[in-house]
Scaffold this motif. Sequence first.
Motif, PDB file in Angstrom:
ATOM      1  N   SER A   1      90.017 119.029  98.492  1.00 51.59           N
ATOM      2  CA  SER A   1      89.425 117.789  97.974  1.00 51.59           C
ATOM      3  C   SER A   1      87.904 117.903  97.897  1.00 51.59           C
ATOM      4  O   SER A   1      87.277 117.425  96.937  1.00 51.59           O
ATOM      5  CB  SER A   1      89.806 116.603  98.857  1.00 51.59           C
ATOM      6  N   ALA A   2      87.310 118.538  98.892  1.00 49.55           N
ATOM      7  CA  ALA A   2      85.863 118.754  98.877  1.00 49.55           C
ATOM      8  C   ALA A   2      85.462 119.625  97.686  1.00 49.55           C
ATOM      9  O   ALA A   2      84.437 119.372  97.035  1.00 49.55           O
ATOM     10  CB  ALA A   2      85.413 119.405 100.182  1.00 49.55           C
ATOM     11  N   GLY A   3      86.273 120.635  97.387  1.00 48.99           N
ATOM     12  CA  GLY A   3      85.997 121.489  96.243  1.00 48.99           C
ATOM     13  C   GLY A   3      86.055 120.733  94.935  1.00 48.99           C
ATOM     14  O   GLY A   3      85.201 120.915  94.059  1.00 48.99           O
ATOM     15  N   HIS A   4      87.047 119.876  94.784  1.00 45.94           N
ATOM     16  CA  HIS A   4      87.171 119.087  93.556  1.00 45.94           C
ATOM     17  C   HIS A   4      85.976 118.153  93.385  1.00 45.94           C
ATOM     18  O   HIS A   4      85.397 118.066  92.286  1.00 45.94           O
ATOM     19  CB  HIS A   4      88.461 118.265  93.579  1.00 45.94           C
ATOM     20  N   LEU A   5      85.602 117.439  94.446  1.00 46.60           N
ATOM     21  CA  LEU A   5      84.507 116.475  94.344  1.00 46.60           C
ATOM     22  C   LEU A   5      83.175 117.180  94.118  1.00 46.60           C
ATOM     23  O   LEU A   5      82.379 116.786  93.248  1.00 46.60           O
ATOM     24  CB  LEU A   5      84.446 115.611  95.612  1.00 46.60           C
ATOM     25  N   ALA A   6      82.915 118.242  94.871  1.00 46.84           N
ATOM     26  CA  ALA A   6      81.654 118.974  94.724  1.00 46.84           C
ATOM     27  C   ALA A   6      81.561 119.605  93.336  1.00 46.84           C
ATOM     28  O   ALA A   6      80.503 119.550  92.690  1.00 46.84           O
ATOM     29  CB  ALA A   6      81.536 120.043  95.811  1.00 46.84           C
TER      30      ALA A   6
ATOM     31  N   PHE B   1      66.337 111.316  95.953  1.00 51.79           N
ATOM     32  CA  PHE B   1      67.793 111.404  96.093  1.00 51.79           C
ATOM     33  C   PHE B   1      68.231 112.581  96.958  1.00 51.79           C
ATOM     34  O   PHE B   1      69.375 112.612  97.416  1.00 51.79           O
ATOM     35  CB  PHE B   1      68.444 111.439  94.715  1.00 51.79           C
ATOM     36  N   ALA B   2      67.322 113.515  97.230  1.00 53.25           N
ATOM     37  CA  ALA B   2      67.626 114.566  98.207  1.00 53.25           C
ATOM     38  C   ALA B   2      67.717 114.010  99.617  1.00 53.25           C
ATOM     39  O   ALA B   2      68.365 114.597 100.490  1.00 53.25           O
ATOM     40  CB  ALA B   2      66.555 115.659  98.154  1.00 53.25           C
ATOM     41  N   VAL B   3      67.081 112.860  99.844  1.00 49.50           N
ATOM     42  CA  VAL B   3      67.205 112.162 101.129  1.00 49.50           C
ATOM     43  C   VAL B   3      68.433 111.267 101.139  1.00 49.50           C
ATOM     44  O   VAL B   3      69.173 111.200 102.126  1.00 49.50           O
ATOM     45  CB  VAL B   3      65.946 111.309 101.408  1.00 49.50           C
ATOM     46  N   ILE B   4      68.675 110.604 100.011  1.00 49.82           N
ATOM     47  CA  ILE B   4      69.736 109.599  99.958  1.00 49.82           C
ATOM     48  C   ILE B   4      71.125 110.209 100.076  1.00 49.82           C
ATOM     49  O   ILE B   4      71.970 109.730 100.843  1.00 49.82           O
ATOM     50  CB  ILE B   4      69.636 108.771  98.658  1.00 49.82           C
ATOM     51  N   PHE B   5      71.413 111.301  99.313  1.00 50.62           N
ATOM     52  CA  PHE B   5      72.807 111.735  99.226  1.00 50.62           C
ATOM     53  C   PHE B   5      73.372 112.233 100.556  1.00 50.62           C
ATOM     54  O   PHE B   5      74.523 111.920 100.886  1.00 50.62           O
ATOM     55  CB  PHE B   5      73.006 112.752  98.085  1.00 50.62           C
ATOM     56  N   PRO B   6      72.635 112.980 101.403  1.00 49.32           N
ATOM     57  CA  PRO B   6      73.266 113.423 102.653  1.00 49.32           C
ATOM     58  C   PRO B   6      73.406 112.314 103.684  1.00 49.32           C
ATOM     59  O   PRO B   6      74.223 112.430 104.608  1.00 49.32           O
ATOM     60  CB  PRO B   6      72.330 114.533 103.154  1.00 49.32           C
ATOM     61  N   LEU B   7      72.631 111.238 103.542  1.00 46.95           N
ATOM     62  CA  LEU B   7      72.677 110.153 104.526  1.00 46.95           C
ATOM     63  C   LEU B   7      73.557 108.988 104.082  1.00 46.95           C
ATOM     64  O   LEU B   7      73.730 108.025 104.837  1.00 46.95           O
ATOM     65  CB  LEU B   7      71.258 109.650 104.819  1.00 46.95           C
ATOM     66  N   ALA B   8      74.111 109.041 102.864  1.00 48.99           N
ATOM     67  CA  ALA B   8      74.976 107.964 102.378  1.00 48.99           C
ATOM     68  C   ALA B   8      76.214 107.837 103.258  1.00 48.99           C
ATOM     69  O   ALA B   8      76.689 108.809 103.855  1.00 48.99           O
ATOM     70  CB  ALA B   8      75.371 108.227 100.930  1.00 48.99           C
TER      71      ALA B   8
ATOM     72  N   ALA C   1      78.409 111.427  96.508  1.00 47.44           N
ATOM     73  CA  ALA C   1      78.617 112.160  95.260  1.00 47.44           C
ATOM     74  C   ALA C   1      77.767 111.580  94.137  1.00 47.44           C
ATOM     75  O   ALA C   1      77.170 112.330  93.343  1.00 47.44           O
ATOM     76  CB  ALA C   1      80.091 112.137  94.877  1.00 47.44           C
ATOM     77  N   ILE C   2      77.677 110.251  94.049  1.00 49.06           N
ATOM     78  CA  ILE C   2      76.858 109.621  93.000  1.00 49.06           C
ATOM     79  C   ILE C   2      75.384 109.983  93.186  1.00 49.06           C
ATOM     80  O   ILE C   2      74.687 110.357  92.230  1.00 49.06           O
ATOM     81  CB  ILE C   2      77.043 108.092  93.017  1.00 49.06           C
ATOM     82  N   ALA C   3      74.904 109.879  94.414  1.00 48.37           N
ATOM     83  CA  ALA C   3      73.510 110.231  94.687  1.00 48.37           C
ATOM     84  C   ALA C   3      73.261 111.716  94.456  1.00 48.37           C
ATOM     85  O   ALA C   3      72.197 112.120  93.976  1.00 48.37           O
ATOM     86  CB  ALA C   3      73.140 109.848  96.122  1.00 48.37           C
ATOM     87  N   PHE C   4      74.263 112.551  94.775  1.00 52.27           N
ATOM     88  CA  PHE C   4      74.131 113.987  94.539  1.00 52.27           C
ATOM     89  C   PHE C   4      74.013 114.284  93.052  1.00 52.27           C
ATOM     90  O   PHE C   4      73.255 115.173  92.647  1.00 52.27           O
ATOM     91  CB  PHE C   4      75.333 114.733  95.123  1.00 52.27           C
ATOM     92  N   VAL C   5      74.756 113.567  92.203  1.00 54.63           N
ATOM     93  CA  VAL C   5      74.669 113.765  90.754  1.00 54.63           C
ATOM     94  C   VAL C   5      73.241 113.522  90.273  1.00 54.63           C
ATOM     95  O   VAL C   5      72.697 114.292  89.467  1.00 54.63           O
ATOM     96  CB  VAL C   5      75.672 112.858  90.016  1.00 54.63           C
ATOM     97  N   VAL C   6      72.608 112.444  90.760  1.00 51.04           N
ATOM     98  CA  VAL C   6      71.226 112.156  90.364  1.00 51.04           C
ATOM     99  C   VAL C   6      70.293 113.257  90.867  1.00 51.04           C
ATOM    100  O   VAL C   6      69.433 113.758  90.137  1.00 51.04           O
ATOM    101  CB  VAL C   6      70.772 110.785  90.903  1.00 51.04           C
ATOM    102  N   PHE C   7      70.465 113.648  92.125  1.00 50.74           N
ATOM    103  CA  PHE C   7      69.672 114.732  92.712  1.00 50.74           C
ATOM    104  C   PHE C   7      69.807 116.013  91.889  1.00 50.74           C
ATOM    105  O   PHE C   7      68.817 116.650  91.521  1.00 50.74           O
ATOM    106  CB  PHE C   7      70.142 114.971  94.151  1.00 50.74           C
ATOM    107  N   PHE C   8      71.036 116.387  91.560  1.00 56.17           N
ATOM    108  CA  PHE C   8      71.251 117.653  90.858  1.00 56.17           C
ATOM    109  C   PHE C   8      70.814 117.561  89.400  1.00 56.17           C
ATOM    110  O   PHE C   8      70.366 118.551  88.826  1.00 56.17           O
ATOM    111  CB  PHE C   8      72.719 118.074  90.953  1.00 56.17           C
TER     112      PHE C   8
END
Length: 447
Positions: A285-290, A334-341, A348-355
């Motif tokens: 599941s982690a692989g699919h989401l990432a 967003f590099a701060v937001i996504f790991p602390l969400a 995942a949403i914050a990671f999309v913006v970061f990436f």
Amino acid sequence: MSDATAGGPGGAAASEDGYPAPAVAWAMVAVLFIAYIFSFIDRMIIGLLVEPLKADLDLTDTQVSLLQGFAFAIFYTVMGLPLGRLIDRSTRLPIVAAGVALWSVMTASCGLAVHYWQLFLARMGVGVGEATLSPAAYSIISDSFPQKRLGLAMGVYGLGSAVGAGLAFLIGAVVIEMVANAGSISLPLFGELSAWQATFIIVGMPGLLIAGLFIILPEPPRHGVAAGTVREAVPMREVMSFIRKRAGAVLGLCFAVGMVNFAVFAAVSWFPVFLIRVHGMDLASAGHLAGGALIIGGLIGLVGGGWATDRFGGGTAAGRLAFCGFAGLAGTVFAVIFPLAGSPALSAIAFVVFFSAAAVPIGAAASALQQLTPNRMRATLSAIYLFVVNLIGLGAGPTATALVGDTFFPFDDGVRYAIAIVSPIGFAIATGLFFLSAGYARREVNV
């Protein structure tokens, strides 16, 4: 526009401005894009296999991080320099074909490793093969498109990195699910394999087919190069003199992208592990989401960013670099937001913006570098650029997160705090360097 071009098979299909016909040019980008996808699948697949590798080979996070980064990056960066010189004075496509074949075989070899040192050496081999692709691709694409369309073309090529990284996690998840359902997996010639071994072999071998495509493609003519002079290498002292004269723009650009890569690999290399340890997801599941988040973010940042930077500031090198700076501001936040969400969906949403923000410079900065560089130096300068970018980013990023986590947060969800410290610092430094480099590029044009 070119005054003279070196001949080649692509000449017959050239358009009136001396560039290949659009269909030929985009076919070249398509094959380079596919190769780039496979290069990133082979490069990033190890990020999904951290937990089974640790279990089977009794490794620490730091040891795995060296396989993710340093083992690959040491030869990827060092070999890029002589290969860039070779590409600047040779027919480019056969060199790419040999590189694709090499990294594919070495990725499959990772699946045959039974000791840490064997896996380390195989990862080095992957780095050597992949060192051929981007210096040649940047040079080839620059000779296939006029400057006003270069950003989009570079963005499409660069999208291969995001799609490849995403597919690495998605394909890995599928293989792991297959093995979990079947109990084991057996492949012809290789016999019965564990899930992580089978994954390396399955993602590595198809690259041999991609290598064959580069044998049948036409070599595009070089713009701004007199016929018959391609094999006369520009002396290295001239390259270094050019770098010294434009150090603010060129080196500023290189170190800015290096710090973006540092921020990206500090996060992406550990994103599936983060989802498993922090949010309790299973490996598949982690692989699919990432994987999905990487592909979506890459599409936004690379295609959208490539399109935007062709228009922002008139498509100039300075305009592209300034746009990268603005993207860096969003990436830092967003590099701060996504790991602390607090949930995997919000992460995942914050990671999309970061990436997405991190993906913008992949095409935009590479385009700016080509605009700042004379044709006969492009592959050499691209190799120097990739040396800096990957030594800082891929060489240090994954290990920085592991060291911070192992040292200060040695518990399961400690990886989230390590990412939230390391990645934003890298992005913030990159943002300042982009604006600085844009200023130098603007002044050089006005001199």
